[in-house]
Design an enzyme around this catalytic site. Sequence first.
Site, PDB file in Angstrom:
ATOM      1  N   SER A  41       0.834  -1.186   0.000  1.00 38.76           N
ATOM      2  CA  SER A  41       0.000   0.000   0.000  1.00 38.76           C
ATOM      3  C   SER A  41       0.875   1.244   0.000  1.00 38.76           C
ATOM      4  O   SER A  41       1.699   1.420   0.901  1.00 38.76           O
ATOM      5  CB  SER A  41      -0.875  -0.019   1.254  1.00 38.76           C
ATOM      6  OG  SER A  41      -1.395   1.257   1.481  1.00 38.76           O
ATOM      7  N   ILE A  44       0.764   3.202   3.236  1.00 35.53           N
ATOM      8  CA  ILE A  44       1.494   2.777   4.440  1.00 35.53           C
ATOM      9  C   ILE A  44       2.974   2.723   4.076  1.00 35.53           C
ATOM     10  O   ILE A  44       3.401   1.866   3.293  1.00 35.53           O
ATOM     11  CB  ILE A  44       1.013   1.385   4.917  1.00 35.53           C
ATOM     12  CG1 ILE A  44      -0.505   1.409   5.130  1.00 35.53           C
ATOM     13  CG2 ILE A  44       1.726   0.967   6.190  1.00 35.53           C
ATOM     14  CD1 ILE A  44      -1.101   0.046   5.458  1.00 35.53           C
ATOM     15  N   GLU A  51      20.197   0.313   5.673  1.00 38.85           N
ATOM     16  CA  GLU A  51      21.179   0.746   4.673  1.00 38.85           C
ATOM     17  C   GLU A  51      22.530   0.059   4.779  1.00 38.85           C
ATOM     18  O   GLU A  51      23.339   0.156   3.887  1.00 38.85           O
ATOM     19  CB  GLU A  51      21.382   2.261   4.799  1.00 38.85           C
ATOM     20  CG  GLU A  51      20.084   3.010   4.512  1.00 38.85           C
ATOM     21  CD  GLU A  51      20.245   4.512   4.458  1.00 38.85           C
ATOM     22  OE1 GLU A  51      21.079   5.027   5.202  1.00 38.85           O
ATOM     23  OE2 GLU A  51      19.529   5.136   3.662  1.00 38.85           O
ATOM     24  N   LYS A  80      31.493  -1.873   2.082  1.00 38.31           N
ATOM     25  CA  LYS A  80      31.639  -1.876   3.538  1.00 38.31           C
ATOM     26  C   LYS A  80      32.590  -3.006   3.937  1.00 38.31           C
ATOM     27  O   LYS A  80      32.347  -4.167   3.604  1.00 38.31           O
ATOM     28  CB  LYS A  80      30.256  -2.097   4.170  1.00 38.31           C
ATOM     29  CG  LYS A  80      30.300  -2.300   5.667  1.00 38.31           C
ATOM     30  CD  LYS A  80      28.914  -2.488   6.262  1.00 38.31           C
ATOM     31  CE  LYS A  80      28.975  -2.928   7.703  1.00 38.31           C
ATOM     32  NZ  LYS A  80      27.662  -3.266   8.264  1.00 38.31           N
ATOM     33  N   VAL A 188      -4.751  -3.912   2.700  1.00 35.25           N
ATOM     34  CA  VAL A 188      -5.505  -5.083   3.160  1.00 35.25           C
ATOM     35  C   VAL A 188      -6.332  -4.623   4.358  1.00 35.25           C
ATOM     36  O   VAL A 188      -5.784  -4.077   5.317  1.00 35.25           O
ATOM     37  CB  VAL A 188      -4.537  -6.218   3.587  1.00 35.25           C
ATOM     38  CG1 VAL A 188      -5.292  -7.345   4.265  1.00 35.25           C
ATOM     39  CG2 VAL A 188      -3.746  -6.727   2.396  1.00 35.25           C
ATOM     40  N   ILE A 348      18.599  -7.201   7.383  1.00 34.38           N
ATOM     41  CA  ILE A 348      18.460  -7.606   5.978  1.00 34.38           C
ATOM     42  C   ILE A 348      18.975  -9.041   5.824  1.00 34.38           C
ATOM     43  O   ILE A 348      18.398  -9.855   5.094  1.00 34.38           O
ATOM     44  CB  ILE A 348      19.185  -6.610   5.040  1.00 34.38           C
ATOM     45  CG1 ILE A 348      18.406  -5.279   5.046  1.00 34.38           C
ATOM     46  CG2 ILE A 348      19.324  -7.161   3.632  1.00 34.38           C
ATOM     47  CD1 ILE A 348      19.012  -4.168   4.215  1.00 34.38           C
TER      48      ILE A 348
HETATM   49  P1  FAD Z   1       8.479  -2.284   6.166  1.00 33.82           P
HETATM   50  O1  FAD Z   1       9.599  -1.536   5.535  1.00 33.82           O
HETATM   51  O2  FAD Z   1       7.767  -1.635   7.304  1.00 33.82           O
HETATM   52  O3  FAD Z   1       7.434  -2.624   5.022  1.00 33.82           O
HETATM   53  C1  FAD Z   1       6.114  -2.989   5.324  1.00 33.82           C
HETATM   54  C2  FAD Z   1       5.310  -3.094   4.041  1.00 33.82           C
HETATM   55  O4  FAD Z   1       4.030  -3.638   4.356  1.00 33.82           O
HETATM   56  C3  FAD Z   1       5.061  -1.769   3.337  1.00 33.82           C
HETATM   57  O5  FAD Z   1       5.203  -1.955   1.949  1.00 33.82           O
HETATM   58  C4  FAD Z   1       3.591  -1.467   3.621  1.00 33.82           C
HETATM   59  O6  FAD Z   1       2.969  -0.734   2.587  1.00 33.82           O
HETATM   60  C5  FAD Z   1       3.036  -2.893   3.698  1.00 33.82           C
HETATM   61  N1  FAD Z   1       1.803  -2.998   4.474  1.00 33.82           N
HETATM   62  C6  FAD Z   1       1.661  -2.937   5.823  1.00 33.82           C
HETATM   63  N2  FAD Z   1       0.361  -3.061   6.165  1.00 33.82           N
HETATM   64  C7  FAD Z   1      -0.319  -3.233   5.023  1.00 33.82           C
HETATM   65  C8  FAD Z   1      -1.704  -3.399   4.699  1.00 33.82           C
HETATM   66  N3  FAD Z   1      -2.646  -3.404   5.639  1.00 33.82           N
HETATM   67  N4  FAD Z   1      -2.054  -3.524   3.414  1.00 33.82           N
HETATM   68  C9  FAD Z   1      -1.113  -3.496   2.432  1.00 33.82           C
HETATM   69  N5  FAD Z   1       0.206  -3.336   2.672  1.00 33.82           N
HETATM   70  C10 FAD Z   1       0.582  -3.198   3.939  1.00 33.82           C
HETATM   71  N6  FAD Z   1      18.517  -3.458   8.603  1.00 33.82           N
HETATM   72  C11 FAD Z   1      19.738  -3.702   8.137  1.00 33.82           C
HETATM   73  O7  FAD Z   1      20.003  -4.811   7.650  1.00 33.82           O
HETATM   74  N7  FAD Z   1      20.704  -2.748   8.183  1.00 33.82           N
HETATM   75  C12 FAD Z   1      20.493  -1.536   8.753  1.00 33.82           C
HETATM   76  O8  FAD Z   1      21.387  -0.695   8.759  1.00 33.82           O
HETATM   77  C13 FAD Z   1      19.229  -1.278   9.319  1.00 33.82           C
HETATM   78  N8  FAD Z   1      18.956  -0.110   9.945  1.00 33.82           N
HETATM   79  C14 FAD Z   1      17.752   0.047  10.565  1.00 33.82           C
HETATM   80  C15 FAD Z   1      17.517   1.162  11.372  1.00 33.82           C
HETATM   81  C16 FAD Z   1      16.312   1.305  12.054  1.00 33.82           C
HETATM   82  C17 FAD Z   1      16.102   2.474  12.969  1.00 33.82           C
HETATM   83  C18 FAD Z   1      15.293   0.356  11.881  1.00 33.82           C
HETATM   84  C19 FAD Z   1      13.968   0.518  12.576  1.00 33.82           C
HETATM   85  C20 FAD Z   1      15.509  -0.738  11.077  1.00 33.82           C
HETATM   86  C21 FAD Z   1      16.733  -0.925  10.443  1.00 33.82           C
HETATM   87  N9  FAD Z   1      16.993  -2.061   9.704  1.00 33.82           N
HETATM   88  C22 FAD Z   1      18.240  -2.282   9.202  1.00 33.82           C
HETATM   89  C23 FAD Z   1      15.944  -3.021   9.460  1.00 33.82           C
HETATM   90  C24 FAD Z   1      15.411  -2.845   8.057  1.00 33.82           C
HETATM   91  O9  FAD Z   1      15.004  -1.517   7.866  1.00 33.82           O
HETATM   92  C25 FAD Z   1      14.235  -3.789   7.860  1.00 33.82           C
HETATM   93  O10 FAD Z   1      14.633  -5.085   8.163  1.00 33.82           O
HETATM   94  C26 FAD Z   1      13.809  -3.788   6.437  1.00 33.82           C
HETATM   95  O11 FAD Z   1      13.547  -2.494   6.016  1.00 33.82           O
HETATM   96  C27 FAD Z   1      12.595  -4.648   6.241  1.00 33.82           C
HETATM   97  O12 FAD Z   1      11.425  -4.005   6.608  1.00 33.82           O
HETATM   98  P2  FAD Z   1      10.080  -4.723   6.205  1.00 33.82           P
HETATM   99  O13 FAD Z   1      10.044  -4.846   4.739  1.00 33.82           O
HETATM  100  O14 FAD Z   1       9.938  -5.929   7.033  1.00 33.82           O
HETATM  101  O15 FAD Z   1       8.957  -3.708   6.717  1.00 33.82           O
END
Ligand code: FAD
Length: 508
Positions: A41, A44, A51, A80, A188, A348
């Site tokens: 979405s 969201i 990074e 890195k 969703v 990651i």
């Molecule tokens: P998100 O990025 O939150 O994505 C969630 C997705 O779900 C979005 O596309 C959203 O649209 C979708 N979604 C949610 N609810 C709904 C719904 N109801 N309907 C439809 N879609 C929905 N990791 C590293 O490896 N190295 C780093 O240096 C690092 N730095 C970080 C620093 C911080 C402060 C934080 C908090 C995290 C860091 N991470 C790092 C972790 C990394 O950012 C995450 O592991 C990575 O971005 C994965 O996020 P995600 O895809 O699980 O969730």
Amino acid sequence: MKTETPLKNIVIVGGGTAGWMTAASLSHLLRGKYAIRLIESDEISTVGVGESTIPMIRLFNTTLGINEDEFMRETKATFKLGIEFADWGRAGERYMHGFGVLGQPLWTLEFFQYWLRAWQAGKAPDLEHYSLNRMAARAGKFMRPQPEMPNSPLADIPYAFHLDAGLYARYLRKFAESRGVVRSEGKVVEVRQHDNGFIESVVMENGLAIGGDLFIDCSGFRGLLIEQTLKTGFEDWSHWLPCDRAWAVPCESNGKLQPYTRATARPAGWQWRIGLQHRTGNGHVYASRFMSDDEAASILMKNLDGKALAEPRMLRFTAGKRKQVWNKNVVAVGLSSGFLEPLESTSIHLIQSTVSRLLNFFPDTGFDQADIDEFNRQCEFEVERIRDFIILHYHATERGDTPFWDHCRTMDIPDTLRRKLELYKSNGRVIRENNELFTEVGWQQVFHGQGVRPRGHHPLAGLLDEKDLLGFLGNIEQVIGKCVDVMPTHDDFIAAIVAAAPPDTARR
Ligand code: FAD
């Protein structure tokens, strides 16, 4: 004999780094045999700050057949070689956790034990001098490994990337869509379940129900399927890892690309600096119990290398893990499966390893519980060992100058970490169990860098004549120095990759 049928439809909910990494690898490795749909979405937003990575990401890229130079250009990445920790063990001190080996083994013993013996006698310089990655990082140099020189340290230079998470997700989206992944835009709003609790379908705002056999929850911290629907439960680790918020802000680059991440301890947490080609990523991770949000933002903004390029953004989190990463027909990948702060850049990697484990235990429609249990056991082992490694950075400190550091230094720690710490304190031994993520060398560098001192060394390291010992160490130090001398600068290495862009992509 089982009569279960193969799965047909895989639904990925979420299009952040986790969603698109999962979509890219499944579309490539399942070779079009399954229908894969990804729902995200635009309303969201993604977390978007992941990074900094660790070397295993190269395996991910290679498995997908991704051209590394193209990937570097598309994600504005830099290389890195390790992470520098400033002010962690003691204010004013710094050390690096470099990827790769230390020195070279001799007879049956690892290098570290020989170095430890000489260092304890005051006859060897710091560990850094025996790590090619650390010396190259300090000098701002970089080169890919040279496997055609098997006897040189240059044959083995493990490296990872700093990348722009938003661009990486976009790059992987292109990759996945070109291999048949269908993307559905929208929120969703409802989740439907079968009588046995398995997910039947997710319903979009426009009323469309999307059914599937296997659902991958990549919806981020909210855990739309794994938690909000299945109520799987969360194991909270914030008593060991009290940081629960971060301010993040990009700033202008100071013009020099460092081939390492910098993590500087602050009064109630720490600050990251990650240099990319087009900007520098910064963030201040802190414990809200020990510092106000305003003070944390102010510390971040006062400690940037260049002009801020946006307003700082706050992220809230709780350290811990989902009680089961796989529950019924839902597998949680990414932040929905739990979170460990980014101190060792492991999130990651955990996405990548969970997807690879899912492929190992890939189900049919029977969803055999024995497979699910083993999958969950392996996920738990992996994340608990990473947790211990991160706690070590906070706990093994002489700092007591703020209530936060005093708390970390004196807090209780997990038994698994306590055992490792006690073992190291005896004779500097580190045992890596069952392929845990961080190697002996990683632990040794952090133990030493944080100021943990063994009482002795391995007795067999004492068998070498002292003259031979010092000759052995001196020789390695000299060879590493010469290797660093011949390496190009990191800036020049990146500039060459950027300059080699095909004409139609160079202006992007
Ligand atoms: P998100 O990025 O939150 O994505 C969630 C997705 O779900 C979005 O596309 C959203 O649209 C979708 N979604 C949610 N609810 C709904 C719904 N109801 N309907 C439809 N879609 C929905 N990791 C590293 O490896 N190295 C780093 O240096 C690092 N730095 C970080 C620093 C911080 C402060 C934080 C908090 C995290 C860091 N991470 C790092 C972790 C990394 O950012 C995450 O592991 C990575 O971005 C994965 O996020 P995600 O895809 O699980 O969730």
